[in-house]
Design an enzyme around this catalytic site. Sequence first.
Site, short mmCIF file in Angstrom:
data_model
loop_
_atom_site.label_atom_id
_atom_site.label_comp_id
_atom_site.label_asym_id
_atom_site.label_seq_id
_atom_site.Cartn_x
_atom_site.Cartn_y
_atom_site.Cartn_z
CG ASP A 538 5.67 5.65 7.95
OD1 ASP A 538 4.94 5.21 7.28
OD2 ASP A 538 6.67 5.51 7.97
CD GLU A 575 2.36 2.43 8.60
OE1 GLU A 575 2.00 1.64 7.60
OE2 GLU A 575 3.39 2.83 8.63
#
Length: 952
Positions: A538, A575
């Site tokens: 993340d 990400e």
Amino acid sequence: MSLLHRYPVPIPLSPTRHHKRLPCQRLHLFTTKSRPSFALPSLSTPLFRHPFRCSSMSVQEDTPTSQDSLLQSRAYWVNKSLIAWNVDIEDGSYFLYASKCASLAVTVDGIQAGYDVKIKLKRAGGPLPANVLEKFPHIQDYGAFELPSALDAKTLLKCQLAIAIFRPDGRCCDATGLQLPGVLDELFAYAGPLGAVFSEEAISLYLWAPTAQIVRAFLYREPLGGDPFEIVPLEEVEGVWTAKGPKDWEGCYYVYEVCVYHWTTLQVEKCYANDPYSRGLSSDGWRTLLVNLNSEALKPEEWDKLADEKPHIKSFADISIYELHIRDFSANDGTVPPDVRGGYEAFTLQESAGVQHLKKLSDAGITHVHLLPTYQFAGVDDEKEKWKFVDVKKLEILPPDSDEQQFQITAIQNEDGYNWGYNPVLWGVPKGSYASNPNGPSRTLQFRKMVQALNKIGLRVVMDVVYNHLHASGPFDENSVLDKIVPGYYLRRNADGFIEHSTCINNTASEHFMVERLIVDDLLCWAVDYKVDGFRFDLMGHIMKRTMLKAKAALHGLSKERDGVDGSCVYIYGEGWDFGEVAKNGRGINACQFNLCGTGIGSFNDRVRDAILGGSPFGHPLQQGFATGLYLQQGNGHDHGTQAKEKLMLALSKDHIQVGMAANLRDYVFTNHEGNEVKGSEVLTYDGSPVGYALCPTETVNYVSAHDNETLFDIVSLKTPMSISVDERCRMNHLATSTIALSQGVPFFHCGDELLRSKSLDRDSYNSGDWFNRLDFTYNDNNWGVGLPPKEKNEKNWPLIKPRLADPSFKPQRSNILAAVDNFLNLLRIRYSSPLFRLKTANAIQERVRFLNTGPSQIPGVIAMSMEDGHEGVPGLTQLDPIYSYIALVINSCPSEVSFASPALRAKALQLHPVQVMSTDEVVKTSSFEASSGCLTIPARTTSVFVEPRND
């Protein structure tokens, strides 16, 4: 990932929450031979603490210095001999102050009381050393101040510290606290054991806490309540506190009491925290469980053989990923027993509707299931009996555009059983709410059973890891752990010393040695002890590239013989967004998209997502894209500009998609919409950034939807004109999915893309309960029209959403859902029917992949891609595919049939792919090819694949 919610009421982790202040004793700081012991006698009366200030206060030269200036930490102790501070007064004097009991008092005359030691600093000439600037690039313009060489810095670091500057006339013009990670890393970087270590004779505890003055472990026999049966003092050696206990501690619980100066309160606090290296917990993480993960009792049957039974993966280029939330998977599945729904054990039920669906996906080609966060997170109580529920039957009779559903859901959203889980508390323990019993070792055993069950149906398991932030900080929050152990070290702080929150809250600092070590150790635990097959990071851009490379090397260094895991098969991606304080390498070289090229680490390709769907998640919701009607299906109510502008926007979007379909390679050369040969990196986004950034195919994860933002069906329903039919929207949904499924690189699909899944147009369902996140693996309902989505994130779009939800023609029928599932499975079968869809190198893609409908005379809204193979014994391309020598696919986003001819296709013996010939989609079967003219005819809103079978 989304914004976080905290528990409103703190609950103590130990029998007491008194925070005592240490008595003052004179320090001896100029010797390294011995250090004084820090006694902490009990005091009966709590002392005043300064409140935490959320805004920084800049002290100007002519502003009197106040006590509040110590709430800031604008100076950096960067190594044993240097402090960096962005102040300078000609002929000024600089002093460092230390107070063991945190009694520094600041007046207009400077720090005049409360210190044990006052140390004169020397202004160093020249810039900060290169190694300091590499670690802290954001302080490159700071001045350097030298400390005395005989200073015992290790003792000093346990104190309240401040630095002050004085004018030649003796007036103090500034004072501030210090940030310590630099010197802590230099003096206390540690590679030895941490956490609870089990041997045949004993259990040893190891805690890295170099700034702590006293550490004790409170041991309990029960997970909650009661008094400790033993309080064990830990002894310190070089910043690591240790204790040794008997083997019968196993199965007991403990909490650390850490007496440490905390920068947020300006006091020495007694902090109660779990072990950062916890491997087990009581419910809601009140206590750390002493659990031996190597215990045979915690291993499912044949667990140690799982490494040899895992689904085979030849290359990362063969990966395809299906993203799934554990609770979503079974919470609404009537084929799962109620006491198992929403948890780990639901994945072990081979005959449930959900597992049967996963088997279909696996048989068709999906290789990896990506599970949203499964570590211990805040926002969901581990004890299910405390959850609140809505009356679903009452919600089901409400109008599809009512605001009552969201009102009832949000009224209990922080007390129900739902949250995505991006609220990390402890990274190294499975979440208790997904286990049948959150106390004891059940969560460990059941997590392992889940991994084993998924592996046995052909699916490897990816874990969503959130190392970029923590849910809580400070000395008092019950969900704070790391910031209680070594305050101010684990979290990234700004120039005033306050925590950075660009990720959402409490950004972590992987540029600090022991933060990086904790991340790598945690990954190894999940890979070795839980046999997790991959990791999705993340907000990976907020982690340093160096950390990611160390993580990759550590994981790939695992072997079946030594570790029971083939680490070379562990895929990592994340990400790679570049924003906040880390943007443009502001805190070091970060793991953003552009910095990761050449590493083999994957990153999500937002360029192809935005080009296919239109706009961005942060733009106008009606902005159309290639698959949602841009230029070709006008009338959605949004002003896209003139027709010429729309046509250009569509051509640019097509260029972006073509780069993405070529694995978003930086150096891939193709012909753009203007007829020029360009590289992927020479095609630019709206803000001037290169579209292509990858150096190998597996560095690109292509996707159109994920847990964030609206589902694919919802975004299509929002962006398209209200006048078109639901059948047309379903074809657009499939068109978007097909573009991802048939691209080079790693395809990624959100659970429900294949089910026309809806969240009733909720753009951020992280805390929207089971109601808005429902899945139906019986294919009867897609969850469209279950009320206006929650007000917090969606209210501004309610005027657009309400008429769409109210219109019954928007809701797909069972036949639409079944067709979508079949079409999705067929796309996977096509992808895995030929290695030409899964080329392993950039050179192979450049040599074999061509785009045919390009240049200024192109047909708008049509992508034509070919892939060529070689022939055995014939010079040129090597042969990869034993079945097909040539593949051509055409993606027609137009609302009408299109014919496209290319000289490159003349005389080819192309035929519709056998999977599409056998498809239940009657439309795609009307696709045709004429060899004499090289002309392909493709139905409206259809992706057709043609193959040339080998005759050799």
